[in-house]
Motif scaffolding. Structure first.
Motif, PDB file in Angstrom:
ATOM      1  N   ILE A   1     -21.628 -80.651 -17.850  1.00  0.00           N
ATOM      2  CA  ILE A   1     -21.344 -80.107 -19.286  1.00  0.00           C
ATOM      3  C   ILE A   1     -22.635 -80.400 -20.163  1.00  0.00           C
ATOM      4  N   THR A   2     -22.720 -79.485 -21.129  1.00  0.00           N
ATOM      5  CA  THR A   2     -23.638 -79.906 -22.247  1.00  0.00           C
ATOM      6  C   THR A   2     -22.731 -79.955 -23.584  1.00  0.00           C
ATOM      7  N   TRP A   3     -23.336 -80.083 -24.621  1.00  0.00           N
ATOM      8  CA  TRP A   3     -22.563 -80.259 -25.984  1.00  0.00           C
ATOM      9  C   TRP A   3     -23.187 -79.141 -26.727  1.00  0.00           C
ATOM     10  N   ARG A   4     -22.216 -78.689 -27.610  1.00  0.00           N
ATOM     11  CA  ARG A   4     -22.335 -77.537 -28.636  1.00  0.00           C
ATOM     12  C   ARG A   4     -21.680 -78.126 -29.747  1.00  0.00           C
ATOM     13  N   ASP A   5     -22.272 -77.651 -31.099  1.00  0.00           N
ATOM     14  CA  ASP A   5     -21.602 -77.863 -32.118  1.00  0.00           C
ATOM     15  C   ASP A   5     -21.236 -79.619 -32.654  1.00  0.00           C
ATOM     16  N   GLY A   6     -22.076 -80.258 -31.848  1.00  0.00           N
ATOM     17  CA  GLY A   6     -21.346 -81.670 -32.025  1.00  0.00           C
ATOM     18  C   GLY A   6     -20.644 -82.226 -30.798  1.00  0.00           C
ATOM     19  N   ASN A   7     -19.328 -81.952 -30.800  1.00  0.00           N
ATOM     20  CA  ASN A   7     -18.268 -82.737 -29.683  1.00  0.00           C
ATOM     21  C   ASN A   7     -17.568 -81.584 -29.140  1.00  0.00           C
ATOM     22  N   VAL A   8     -18.294 -80.379 -29.014  1.00  0.00           N
ATOM     23  CA  VAL A   8     -17.681 -79.282 -28.226  1.00  0.00           C
ATOM     24  C   VAL A   8     -18.438 -79.266 -26.695  1.00  0.00           C
ATOM     25  N   PRO A   9     -17.533 -79.551 -25.699  1.00  0.00           N
ATOM     26  CA  PRO A   9     -18.388 -79.388 -24.445  1.00  0.00           C
ATOM     27  C   PRO A   9     -18.280 -77.915 -24.034  1.00  0.00           C
ATOM     28  N   PHE A  10     -19.311 -77.780 -23.108  1.00  0.00           N
ATOM     29  CA  PHE A  10     -19.928 -76.402 -22.800  1.00  0.00           C
ATOM     30  C   PHE A  10     -20.265 -76.143 -21.129  1.00  0.00           C
ATOM     31  N   SER A  11     -19.692 -75.742 -20.676  1.00  0.00           N
ATOM     32  CA  SER A  11     -20.032 -75.425 -18.994  1.00  0.00           C
ATOM     33  C   SER A  11     -21.184 -74.444 -18.918  1.00  0.00           C
ATOM     34  N   PRO A  12     -22.359 -74.943 -18.309  1.00  0.00           N
ATOM     35  CA  PRO A  12     -23.569 -73.966 -18.068  1.00  0.00           C
ATOM     36  C   PRO A  12     -23.254 -73.098 -16.967  1.00  0.00           C
ATOM     37  N   HIS A  13     -22.301 -73.825 -16.043  1.00  0.00           N
ATOM     38  CA  HIS A  13     -22.057 -72.839 -14.888  1.00  0.00           C
ATOM     39  C   HIS A  13     -21.249 -71.539 -15.178  1.00  0.00           C
ATOM     40  N   PHE A  14     -20.179 -72.004 -16.054  1.00  0.00           N
ATOM     41  CA  PHE A  14     -19.393 -70.864 -16.366  1.00  0.00           C
ATOM     42  C   PHE A  14     -19.858 -69.995 -17.685  1.00  0.00           C
ATOM     43  N   GLY A  15     -20.617 -70.674 -18.237  1.00  0.00           N
ATOM     44  CA  GLY A  15     -21.256 -70.172 -19.627  1.00  0.00           C
ATOM     45  C   GLY A  15     -20.158 -69.944 -20.773  1.00  0.00           C
ATOM     46  N   ASP A  16     -19.292 -70.918 -20.852  1.00  0.00           N
ATOM     47  CA  ASP A  16     -18.219 -70.870 -21.664  1.00  0.00           C
ATOM     48  C   ASP A  16     -18.005 -72.498 -22.120  1.00  0.00           C
ATOM     49  N   VAL A  17     -17.315 -72.200 -23.459  1.00  0.00           N
ATOM     50  CA  VAL A  17     -16.867 -73.577 -23.959  1.00  0.00           C
ATOM     51  C   VAL A  17     -15.453 -73.983 -23.585  1.00  0.00           C
ATOM     52  N   TYR A  18     -15.163 -75.066 -23.717  1.00  0.00           N
ATOM     53  CA  TYR A  18     -13.748 -75.672 -23.207  1.00  0.00           C
ATOM     54  C   TYR A  18     -12.664 -75.310 -24.486  1.00  0.00           C
ATOM     55  N   PHE A  19     -13.055 -75.356 -25.615  1.00  0.00           N
ATOM     56  CA  PHE A  19     -12.258 -75.068 -26.673  1.00  0.00           C
ATOM     57  C   PHE A  19     -12.851 -74.097 -27.692  1.00  0.00           C
ATOM     58  N   SER A  20     -12.275 -73.650 -28.625  1.00  0.00           N
ATOM     59  CA  SER A  20     -12.934 -72.874 -29.737  1.00  0.00           C
ATOM     60  C   SER A  20     -13.587 -73.922 -30.709  1.00  0.00           C
ATOM     61  N   PRO A  21     -14.827 -73.621 -30.977  1.00  0.00           N
ATOM     62  CA  PRO A  21     -15.722 -74.308 -32.174  1.00  0.00           C
ATOM     63  C   PRO A  21     -14.871 -74.379 -33.354  1.00  0.00           C
ATOM     64  N   LYS A  22     -14.389 -73.433 -33.512  1.00  0.00           N
ATOM     65  CA  LYS A  22     -13.649 -73.117 -34.848  1.00  0.00           C
ATOM     66  C   LYS A  22     -12.665 -74.094 -35.177  1.00  0.00           C
ATOM     67  N   ASP A  23     -11.734 -73.932 -34.417  1.00  0.00           N
ATOM     68  CA  ASP A  23     -10.358 -74.858 -34.406  1.00  0.00           C
ATOM     69  C   ASP A  23      -9.702 -74.593 -33.083  1.00  0.00           C
ATOM     70  N   GLY A  24     -10.094 -75.478 -32.219  1.00  0.00           N
ATOM     71  CA  GLY A  24      -9.325 -75.395 -30.993  1.00  0.00           C
ATOM     72  C   GLY A  24      -8.011 -75.935 -30.763  1.00  0.00           C
ATOM     73  N   LEU A  25      -7.750 -76.811 -31.639  1.00  0.00           N
ATOM     74  CA  LEU A  25      -6.268 -77.451 -31.865  1.00  0.00           C
ATOM     75  C   LEU A  25      -5.292 -76.485 -32.465  1.00  0.00           C
ATOM     76  N   ALA A  26      -5.885 -75.603 -33.487  1.00  0.00           N
ATOM     77  CA  ALA A  26      -5.099 -74.224 -34.106  1.00  0.00           C
ATOM     78  C   ALA A  26      -4.592 -73.429 -32.920  1.00  0.00           C
ATOM     79  N   GLU A  27      -5.655 -73.107 -32.117  1.00  0.00           N
ATOM     80  CA  GLU A  27      -5.746 -72.211 -31.333  1.00  0.00           C
ATOM     81  C   GLU A  27      -4.733 -72.425 -29.863  1.00  0.00           C
ATOM     82  N   SER A  28      -4.829 -73.905 -29.725  1.00  0.00           N
ATOM     83  CA  SER A  28      -3.922 -74.304 -28.579  1.00  0.00           C
ATOM     84  C   SER A  28      -2.353 -74.238 -28.964  1.00  0.00           C
ATOM     85  N   ARG A  29      -2.315 -74.584 -30.447  1.00  0.00           N
ATOM     86  CA  ARG A  29      -0.656 -74.415 -30.856  1.00  0.00           C
ATOM     87  C   ARG A  29      -0.422 -72.986 -31.029  1.00  0.00           C
ATOM     88  N   TYR A  30      -1.378 -72.072 -31.507  1.00  0.00           N
ATOM     89  CA  TYR A  30      -0.745 -70.839 -31.555  1.00  0.00           C
ATOM     90  C   TYR A  30      -0.455 -70.215 -30.243  1.00  0.00           C
TER      91      TYR A  30
END
Length: 670
Positions: free
Chosen positions: A13-42
């Motif tokens: 992994i690498t890091w984006r926007d401070g503490n957002v993990p990013f997978s170079p292999h899959f080309g995707d973040v682990y959670f939304s940089p805007k509000d991952g917790l709100a998205e998980s709840r919704y």
């Protein structure tokens, strides 16, 4: 097979926007940089009608296809903890192919300070070392939360898992970037692992591959508005099976199908060694009234009464069943013992274990193990002779493998810690288990009846062969006498001019660092010898074995001057313990009479058992790394909770395995 760039791993992994993990292999973040917790709840909580769905339930199980940072788990746990109408227990079963390290998880969790209370508990139990494939069971929230992490491909993990999942968090990298996961086999596995009473599912995706796959697996699929600016997401329901569908459900191996559990109020456990104590504690944590019966005058009277035992992992070169089971057992025991030791309840030292090369066969095995785990020094590392001598503290004749997280434990302190809060009946030998209209009745040798109980666990050694429900197992178990020897710490100084043994040494025998000024070494291994008298001849055997690795120490030891202890261990014919419901032997023979002819198993009935009788025995010399996990398995079976192991491993320790092998090989007949 996926090809990676030099030095790249799919789990990097690498890091984006401070503490957002990013997978170079899959080309995707682990959670939304805007509000991952709100998205998980919704998406996952609201999408599965939580918290309403778990209210008024005793147990509620969430399944998830990608653990990632643990965000969905933390969000669900917080929601559950804040709900006054919550279920009594929450179970979370999740798969993860590329687990994050503990440090990476801590960093990712900084994005959600409102979850800090829950995050601290999660990262506290999350392994600091490499997370190996297989099932990892963690207990959190004062015992009310169970987290089962299946390390591996989600399709494979849930395809080999007997679940009772009530709702699904279908998560992971988006289908366009991780198409290998979003396949029909996965959706079929989720349906198979769902509760017979039905299940719900939610996912952030609205991709056609997900919609069609879920429909084909039996889910009723619909859409709802997606989170934030996303147009759609999927929610789905799996209808409850009708009684006839449940009855006609065909298992691949019906002889291993567990009986339908009725969560008990009271349970009797026979045997107050490590296995019985672990079973009692696991059931107590689940709210059961537990009574433990011991024929001797004190607890931990057999091998569990030794002053010191090695807490050593049993890693294998291949991915064989035995190695996988004992790897899982070591992980579970290590976490439990460390927690109790840190609380001052168990005497233990995680000083490491050095497994020394003793012959060409040992060297070949160790070479193979290092080929399997070449870059996992936090789990195991190869030491040459000089490095091994330094780690041990005294000169050694050879190098070996060093397990830095292993060590030694005082078993009686462990047993006593497990028995806190348990009703114990000493000097009470149970000779029969019978039924009356209100449950199981236990009769002791003095004619006194105890009970009724809703369930019984036979967790002794010799008791297994003496009770009518399990007498047939005597043919598959063997008593083994083991004698340990002890000598005072100052004798090491007399031999070497210093008295520091820094870690446990495992060779053909073993020797431990000093505990209370005494070293323990041994042990003998005598089959079919059931006496427990202390013998100078056995001390001489232990000294001779020690002389191969520490000749100067062995020279100053005399059999007549040594302390020690002899006890019996029970070994099974296939070196795996016996854990599960007690088969009705005669009924089994009648139910599966022609397995040797290769008949289609689909016409067989599910396994016949002695109602509400369970077995937990046959640990041999590996009770410390197997009995606690076995207890967790049995408590989960008895209380109708998600199991802590894969189906394949559950079958490998099932008591009926001996009957099925005998029938298939024509060694026994109806």
């Amino acid at each position: 097979m996926t090809a990676y760039a030099p030095g790249e791993s799919a789990g990097d992994i690498t890091w984006r926007d401070g503490n957002v993990p990013f997978s170079p292999h899959f080309g995707d973040v682990y959670f939304s940089p805007k509000d991952g917790l709100a998205e998980s709840r919704y998406v996952f909580l609201d999408g599965n009608n939580l918290p309403s769905a778990w209210q008024t339930r005793d147990n509620f199980t969430i399944g998830e296809t990608g653990f990632g940072t643990g965000l969905n788990f933390l969000a669900a746990w917080q929601c559950w903890a804040q709900d006054s109408k919550r279920s009594k227990r929450l179970h979370f079963v999740t798969a993860e192919k590329y687990p994050l390290s503990r440090d990476d998880m801590i960093r990712a969790h900084q994005s959600w300070p409102e979850l800090s209370d829950f995050s601290h508990q999660l990262v506290d139990i999350w392994p600091k070392e490499t997370v190996l494939p297989g099932a990892h069971r963690f207990i959190l929230g004062d015992g009310a939360i169970s987290l089962t992490v299946l390390i591996g491909d989600a399709t494979d993990c849930f395809g080999d898992y007997d679940g009772t999942v009530d709702c699904w968090f279908l998560d992971g990298f988006t289908p366009s970037r991780n198409a290998d996961m979003w396949q029909p086999k996965l959706f079929d596995a989720l349906a198979s692992a769902s509760n017979d009473d039905g299940a719900t599912l939610a996912t952030f995706s609205s991709a056609r591959i997900a919609r069609d796959g879920l429909k084909d697996a039996g889910f009723t699929v619909s859409k709802r508005r997606g989170f934030n600016h996303k147009r759609d997401m999927i929610i789905a329901t799996l209808p409850a099976k009708t009684p006839s569908e449940v009855g006609l459900k065909i298992a691949d191996e019906p002889w291993f199908v567990l009986p339908k559990a009725r969560p008990p109020r009271s349970v009797a456990v026979i045997g107050a060694g490590m296995a019985g104590a672990a079973c009692a504690q696991a059931l107590l944590q689940r709210g059961c009234d537990v009574h433990l019966f011991e024929k001797n005058t004190h607890t931990a009277s057999a091998a569990s009464g030794n002053a010191v035992a090695m807490l050593e992992p049993y890693l294998t070169v291949d991915n064989a069943i035995m190695g996988r089971f004992y790897e899982a057992g070591f992980r579970f025991s290590h976490h439990m013992i460390k927690r109790l030791a840190e609380a001052g309840l168990v005497d233990a030292d995680f000083c490491g274990v050095l497994s020394m090369v003793t012959d060409p066969r040992t060297q070949e095995r160790q070479n193979g193990l290092m080929a399997r785990l070449p870059d996992k020094p936090d789990l195991v590392k190869a030491l040459n002779r000089d490095e091994a001598s330094t780690a041990f503290g005294l000169p050694l004749p050879a190098g070996g493998l060093f397990y830095p997280n292993a060590g030694w434990v005082n078993p009686p302190s462990f047993v006593n810690a497990l028995l806190d809060g348990i009703a114990i009946h000493l000097s009470t030998e149970i000779v029969t288990i019978s039924d009356d209209t209100s449950g199981k009745i236990l009769t002791s040798r003095d004619g006194v009846q105890h009970g009724p109980f809703d369930a019984v666990i036979i967790a002794g050694s010799t008791e297994t062969g003496q009770l009518s429900q399990t007498a047939w197992l005597s043919a598959h178990m063997q008593p083994v006498r083991g004698q340990i020897s002890t000598f005072p710490q100052n004798l090491v100084s007399d031999a070497h001019g210093r008295e520091t043994i820094r870690c446990v040494l495992s060779h053909k025998g073993y020797i431990t660092p000093a505990r209370k000024g005494v070293h323990v070494f041994g042990a003998t291994f005598a089959r079919d010898d059931t006496r427990t008298d202390l013998r100078e001849s056995d001390h001489a055997v232990n000294i001779a074995q020690l002389a191969d690795v520490l000749p100067d120490v062995a020279k100053v030891l005399s059999p007549g001057d040594l302390g020690g202890r002899a006890a019996l261990r029970t070994v099974t014919t296939d070196h795996l313990p016996i854990v599960g419901p007690a088969p009705d032997y005669d009924a089994f023979l009648l139910a599966y009479p022609d397995l040797d002819k290769g008949k289609n198993y689909a016409r067989y009935f599910n396994a016949p058992y002695h109602k509400d009788v369970y077995i937990c025995t046959g640990f041999g010399a590996r009770g410390l790394i197997a009995a606690p996990l076995a207890a967790e398995i049995l408590a989960s079976e008895i209380c109708a909770m998600p199991l802590p192991l894969e189906k394949q491993l559950m079958h490998a320790i099932h008591p009926a395995r001996f009957i099925i092998r005998g029938l298939k090989r024509r060694q026994i007949t109806a």
